[in-house]
Design a protein around this motif. Structure first.
Motif, PDB file in Angstrom:
ATOM      1  N   TYR A 213      -0.743  -5.574  -2.360  1.00  0.00           N
ATOM      2  CA  TYR A 213      -1.160  -6.355  -1.198  1.00  0.00           C
ATOM      3  C   TYR A 213      -2.536  -5.941  -0.692  1.00  0.00           C
ATOM      4  N   ASN A 214      -2.918  -4.711  -0.935  1.00  0.00           N
ATOM      5  CA  ASN A 214      -4.143  -4.189  -0.327  1.00  0.00           C
ATOM      6  C   ASN A 214      -5.353  -4.170  -1.259  1.00  0.00           C
ATOM      7  N   ARG A 215      -5.179  -4.457  -2.563  1.00  0.00           N
ATOM      8  CA  ARG A 215      -6.280  -4.243  -3.505  1.00  0.00           C
ATOM      9  C   ARG A 215      -6.479  -5.419  -4.451  1.00  0.00           C
TER      10      ARG A 215
ATOM     11  N   TRP B 266     -10.667  -2.918  -1.443  1.00  0.00           N
ATOM     12  CA  TRP B 266      -9.568  -2.529  -0.560  1.00  0.00           C
ATOM     13  C   TRP B 266      -9.588  -3.441   0.670  1.00  0.00           C
ATOM     14  N   ILE B 267      -8.523  -4.202   0.869  1.00  0.00           N
ATOM     15  CA  ILE B 267      -8.446  -5.145   1.987  1.00  0.00           C
ATOM     16  C   ILE B 267      -8.097  -4.379   3.256  1.00  0.00           C
ATOM     17  N   THR B 268      -9.017  -4.345   4.210  1.00  0.00           N
ATOM     18  CA  THR B 268      -8.790  -3.628   5.468  1.00  0.00           C
ATOM     19  C   THR B 268      -8.177  -4.526   6.540  1.00  0.00           C
TER      20      THR B 268
ATOM     21  N   THR C  48      -5.345  -6.350   7.836  1.00  0.00           N
ATOM     22  CA  THR C  48      -3.908  -6.348   7.544  1.00  0.00           C
ATOM     23  C   THR C  48      -3.320  -7.754   7.540  1.00  0.00           C
TER      24      THR C  48
ATOM     25  N   TYR D 163      -6.343   2.545   6.951  1.00  0.00           N
ATOM     26  CA  TYR D 163      -5.201   1.884   7.576  1.00  0.00           C
ATOM     27  C   TYR D 163      -4.677   2.656   8.784  1.00  0.00           C
TER      28      TYR D 163
ATOM     29  N   ARG E  51      -4.576  -8.920  -8.621  1.00  0.00           N
ATOM     30  CA  ARG E  51      -4.182  -8.345  -7.332  1.00  0.00           C
ATOM     31  C   ARG E  51      -3.268  -7.176  -7.651  1.00  0.00           C
TER      32      ARG E  51
ATOM     33  N   GLU F  86      -6.691   6.432  -0.714  1.00  0.00           N
ATOM     34  CA  GLU F  86      -7.289   5.219  -0.150  1.00  0.00           C
ATOM     35  C   GLU F  86      -8.596   5.633   0.523  1.00  0.00           C
TER      36      GLU F  86
ATOM     37  N   ALA G 196      -4.087  -9.108   4.190  1.00  0.00           N
ATOM     38  CA  ALA G 196      -3.317  -8.430   3.147  1.00  0.00           C
ATOM     39  C   ALA G 196      -1.888  -8.948   3.063  1.00  0.00           C
ATOM     40  N   ARG G 197      -1.336  -9.465   4.184  1.00  0.00           N
ATOM     41  CA  ARG G 197       0.051  -9.943   4.170  1.00  0.00           C
ATOM     42  C   ARG G 197       0.219 -11.252   3.407  1.00  0.00           C
TER      43      ARG G 197
END
Length: 692
Positions: free
Chosen positions: A266-268, A311-313, A315, A514, A263, A449, A318-319
Motif C-alpha cells: 500500500y505504501n510503495r 514511498w507514499i506519505t 495515508t 509515518y 505496487r 522506511e 495509500a489506502r
C-alpha cells in the motif's frame, strides 16, 4: 608350497597415458592445392573423440552453415555444407577439441589447411586477449581480422578470417594473405561475427602487416623419458606480429526503456528501468485526484536512477487499492537517440498481499479482543471480591485480602499496559556497527522506511579516560551513507585509537515518515588500537598522470582505494593484517573511476596493471614496496592465486597428488615443445627446454 606360491590381485594397467593423439595422415593431404571436394578425413595413431567442437573449432573463412564433424575410431571426418569459394585458402583450427579416448589428452593447437586455388596463404599473427578491468585471460572469444580498414566493417561485415582464444586467452589467426589488416576481439553472443554495442569487444586502432623472419636456435631433442638425445642448431620461421595485446571491455550500452513497475504494498510504488540514467522521470497521480500536490512521496533511488521506489506519505492515498499515474521518462527510440515519452500506468495492490495483510490484521484484532476479555474478567472478579469483603466483620483479614487484591490488580494492569505498549508501532532505526570499531570507520544505521525528522539533542556519546571516568563529547551529524542513499545512514566520529565509548540514542529522537518514533538505543564500543593495524606504502614508477591503486583480497575484490600522489606514492594506513594484492588504474580522465572503452569514439579502456606478488601485512608493521608497473609483461602480472580463468587440466592431472595431497608441478603441464612463432605459447615451451 603350491598353495602359497601365488596371490590374487588386479593388474595395474600400466603407466598413465599422458601423450596426446598423433596426426598420421589425411585425405586430402595438408596444404593441398586446387581442392574441389567437400569432405576431409584426418587419421590419428589412436582412438579419438571430439569435445565441445561447436564451441572450439573455427573455420576460416566463416561458414554460413556449420560443417558436420564426426569422430569414429581413429578418424575425424569433416563434411562441408557450403559451396567453396574459388582461389581461397581454407583453414580449420581444432584448438584442443581432438582428444584421445582413454585419458582425454588433448591435441593442442592442431590446425588443417587447404586451398581451392593454385596457391596457399601461409602468414599468421598471434597474441592474447585480456579483460581490461582485471587482466583475466578471455577464453573462447572470437578474434578476427578485416582487410577493409573502415570502422564500419566491424559492425556490418563478417570477419575475413577468425580464430578462437584458448584457455590462456591466446590466439593465432592462420593462413593470411600479405596485406594490411585491422584486428578485433569479440565475445560474439549472437554468432554473426559482427559487433553490436552490447557485446564485449577489443580493437586496435593501428593496422597490422603480417610478416616473417628466420631465426637460429639451439634445439634439444629429448627421449620419451626426458633424457637429452641430441642438441642441434635449427632454423625457424617466426611469424609477426606475435605479441598482439587486445584489452576487452564492454561499452555498457543498453537501450533505455521502462523495464518493470508494480505496487509493492500500500505504501510503495516500484519503477525499474533497463539501464542507468542521469535524469529522473516525472511521476504524477491522476486518480485519485491530489490537486497538484507534489509532497505525497519520498523517493528511494539507486545510484544511477535505474531503480526507484516512491514511498507514499499521504495515508489517504495509500489506502486506495488502485492508483493511476503518468510517467514521463527518457527512452531510446528507433534511431538510438534518447527522447521523452509518457505512459499511463495502473498500479494496484496485489491480491496476495491484500489477503496476507487482512489475515494479519484479523489475527491482531482477535488477539486484542481476547486480552481485553481476560482483563475485564479479572477486573470484574476483583471488584466482586471487594464487595464481598465489605460484608465481613474481620477487618484485619479484610485489610490483608485488600492488599492481596491490590497486588493482583496491579499485576493485571501491568500485563495489560505491557501488551498495549507492545502494540504501539515503533520506527525501526537500527544500529548496524559492531561493538569493536575500526579507527577510520563510521557508525552505521539502517532503516526500513525513510526518516522524517532527526533531533540530534537525543544523541549522546561518552568517551572513557584512563581513570575510568566518562566524559560526554560532541556528537557528529547523522548523514546519508552515500549522497543518493536514504535507507542507510552514518555518523563519522573522530575515534581515539584504543579508547572505549558509549552511545545512547533517546527514544523519540528519530521519526519515520509515518509518525512512529524510535526506541532507545544503548551500545558500548571499543576502538582498535593503532598497534593492531599495518601501514602500506607503495612507491610506484613510472607515474604517468592521474592514477589510483586498489588493495584487493584473495577473491580479487576491492578492500581499499588510494590515490597516487605527485611523488608516486599510494598510502594505505590502518589496514587489518592479512594477505592482499594490488592493482593500479591509470585514470586518464581523472574521475577516480575505471572507464571502459568505446569503439565509435576510438577510446581504449583505461589501463590496469597488477602487482605480481602477494603482499603480506602484519600487526604493527610499516611496509614500503617499490613497484615498476612495466617490469613484468602485462599478461604475466596477475598472480595465479587470484586468477579465475585458469587453463583446463588434463584428466590425469586432476587425479595426480603428491604425498601432502597437493598437486605436483610437472614438465608435461605446458604440452609438447613445438615452435610455432607465437611468443605466448612458445615462451612456455622454450622455458621447458631451458630446464634441461
Amino acid at each position: 608350497m603350491l598353495y602359497s606360491c601365488a596371490s590374487i590381485g588386479s593388474p595395474s594397467g600400466g603407466a598413465i597415458d599422458m601423450d596426446p593423439p598423433i596426426f598420421t595422415g589425411s585425405t586430402p593431404a595438408p596444404n593441398t592445392l586446387n581442392f574441389s571436394g567437400n569432405r576431409i578425413e584426418l587419421e590419428f595413431d589412436e582412438i579419438v573423440t571430439l569435445v565441445d567442437q561447436s564451441e572450439k573449432v573455427m573455420f576460416s573463412p566463416v561458414q554460413r552453415e556449420m560443417p558436420r564433424m564426426t569422430a569414429l575410431g581413429r578418424k575425424v571426418t569433416v563434411e562441408f555444407r557450403d559451396s567453396m569459394k574459388p582461389g581461397t585458402t581454407y583453414s580449420i583450427d581444432f584448438a584442443n577439441c581432438i582428444q584421445d579416448n582413454n585419458e582425454n589428452n588433448p591435441l593442442e593447437n592442431f590446425a588443417f589447411a587447404f586451398s581451392t586455388g593454385d596457391t596457399i596463404d601461409t602468414l599468421q599473427v598471434s597474441g592474447i586477449v585480456l579483460r581490461a578491468r582485471d587482466l583475466e585471460p578471455m577464453q573462447k572469444v572470437v578474434v578476427g581480422i578485416h582487410s577493409n580498414l573502415e570502422d564500419s566493417a566491424f559492425n556490418k561485415l563478417q570477419f575475413d578470417r577468425v580464430a578462437r582464444t584458448n584457455d590462456r586467452g591466446q590466439f593465432t589467426i592462420r593462413n593470411l594473405k600479405p596485406g594490411r589488416y585491422r584486428i578485433y576481439a569479440l565475445n560474439d553472443a549472437d554468432r554473426d561475427y559482427k559487433f553490436v554495442r552490447t557485446e564485449d569487444m577489443a580493437f586496435l586502432l593501428d593496422t597490422i602487416i603480417p610478416g616473417t623472419y628466420q631465426e637460429s636456435t639451439m634445439d634439444t631433442v629429448f627421449t620419451k623419458s626426458m633424457a637429452v638425445d641430441t642438441v642441434m642448431q635449427g632454423q625457424h620461421t617466426v611469424f609477426t606480429p606475435n605479441d598482439i595485446l587486445l584489452s576487452m571491455s564492454n561499452e555498457g550500452y543498453v537501450s533505455q526503456y521502462l523495464y518493470a513497475y508494480e505496487r509493492l504494498d500500500y505504501n510503495r510504488i516500484y519503477i525499474k528501468f533497463s539501464t542507468h540514467s542521469d535524469t529522473l522521470p516525472t511521476l504524477k497521480i491522476i486518480e485519485p485526484e491530489l490537486r497538484d500536490r507534489d509532497d505525497w512521496f519520498r523517493l528511494q533511488r539507486s545510484e544511477f536512477n535505474d531503480s526507484l521506489i516512491y514511498w507514499i506519505t499521504d495515508t489517504a492515498l495509500a489506502r486506495n487499492d488502485s492508483i493511476r499515474i503518468t510517467l514521463n521518462y527518457l527512452y531510446t527510440d528507433t534511431l538510438e537517440n534518447l527522447s521523452y515519452t509518457t505512459d499511463t500506468l495502473y498500479v494496484n495492490v496485489k491480491n496476495a498481499y491484500k489477503r496476507q495483510l487482512e489475515k494479519s490484521r484479523k489475527e491482531e484484532a482477535e488477539k486484542y479482543e481476547d486480552l481485553k476479555k481476560e482483563y475485564e474478567k479479572n477486573l470484574e472478579r476483583l471488584r466482586k471480591r471487594a464487595e464481598d469483603r465489605k460484608k465481613e466483620r474481620d477487618t484485619v483479614k479484610a485489610e490483608m485480602d485488600a492488599r492481596t487484591d491490590s497486588i493482583e490488580l496491579a499485576t493485571v494492569l501491568r500485563t495489560w499496559r505491557k501488551d498495549s505498549l507492545a502494540r504501539i508501532p515503533f520506527f525501526d532505526f537500527k544500529l548496524t556497527s559492531a561493538t569493536t570499531v575500526d579507527v577510520d570507520a563510521p557508525l552505521t544505521f539502517e532503516v526500513v522506511e525513510p526518516i522524517d525528522s532527526v533531533a540530534m539533542s537525543g544523541f549522546h556519546l561518552w568517551k572513557q579516560y584512563e581513570d575510568s571516568l566518562w566524559e560526554e563529547i560532541p556528537v557528529p551529524a547523522l548523514t546519508p551513507e552515500k549522497p543518493h542513499e536514504i535507507m542507510k545512514w552514518a555518523m563519522h566520529v573522530k575515534w581515539e585509537p584504543g579508547t572505549s565509548y558509549k552511545l545512547r540514542i533517546d527514544s523519540m529522537s528519530v521519526y519515520g515518515i509515518y509518525g512512529a518514533p524510535n526506541k532507545t538505543i544503548e551500545q558500548d564500543f571499543k576502538v582498535r588500537g593503532l598497534e593492531e593495524y599495518a601501514n602500506l606504502y607503495l612507491n610506484i614508477s613510472p607515474t604517468l598522470g592521474p592514477a589510483f591503486v586498489e588493495l584487493l583480497n584473495a577473491s580479487d575484490a576491492v578492500q581499499r582505494t588510494a590515490t597516487v600522489d605527485s611523488d608516486g606514492y599510494a598510502v594505505f594506513n590502518n589496514v587489518m593484517p592479512g594477505d592482499y594484492y594490488a592493482r593500479i588504474v591509470l585514470d586518464s580522465n581523472g574521475n577516480g573511476e575505471w572507464d571502459t572503452g568505446n569503439f565509435a569514439q576510438h577510446l581504449q579502456p583505461e589501463e590496469v596493471y597488477y602487482y605480481p606478488k602477494k603482499i603480506t601485512l602484519k600487526e604493527n608493521w610499516d611496509i614500503e614496496q617499490s613497484w615498476n608497473i612495466y617490469e613484468v609483461a602485462v599478461d604475466m602480472q596477475k598472480p595465479e592465486a587470484i586468477k579465475r580463468n585458469k587453463p583446463e587440466k588434463k584428466k590425469w592431472e586432476k587425479n595426480k597428488n603428491d604425498k601432502n595431497g597437493e598437486e605436483e608441478d610437472d614438465i608435461y603441464d605446458e604440452g609438447p615443445a613445438i615452435y610455432t612463432g607465437n611468443k605466448y605459447t612458445d615462451f612456455q615451451n622454450q622455458n621447458l627446454n631451458m630446464q634441461y
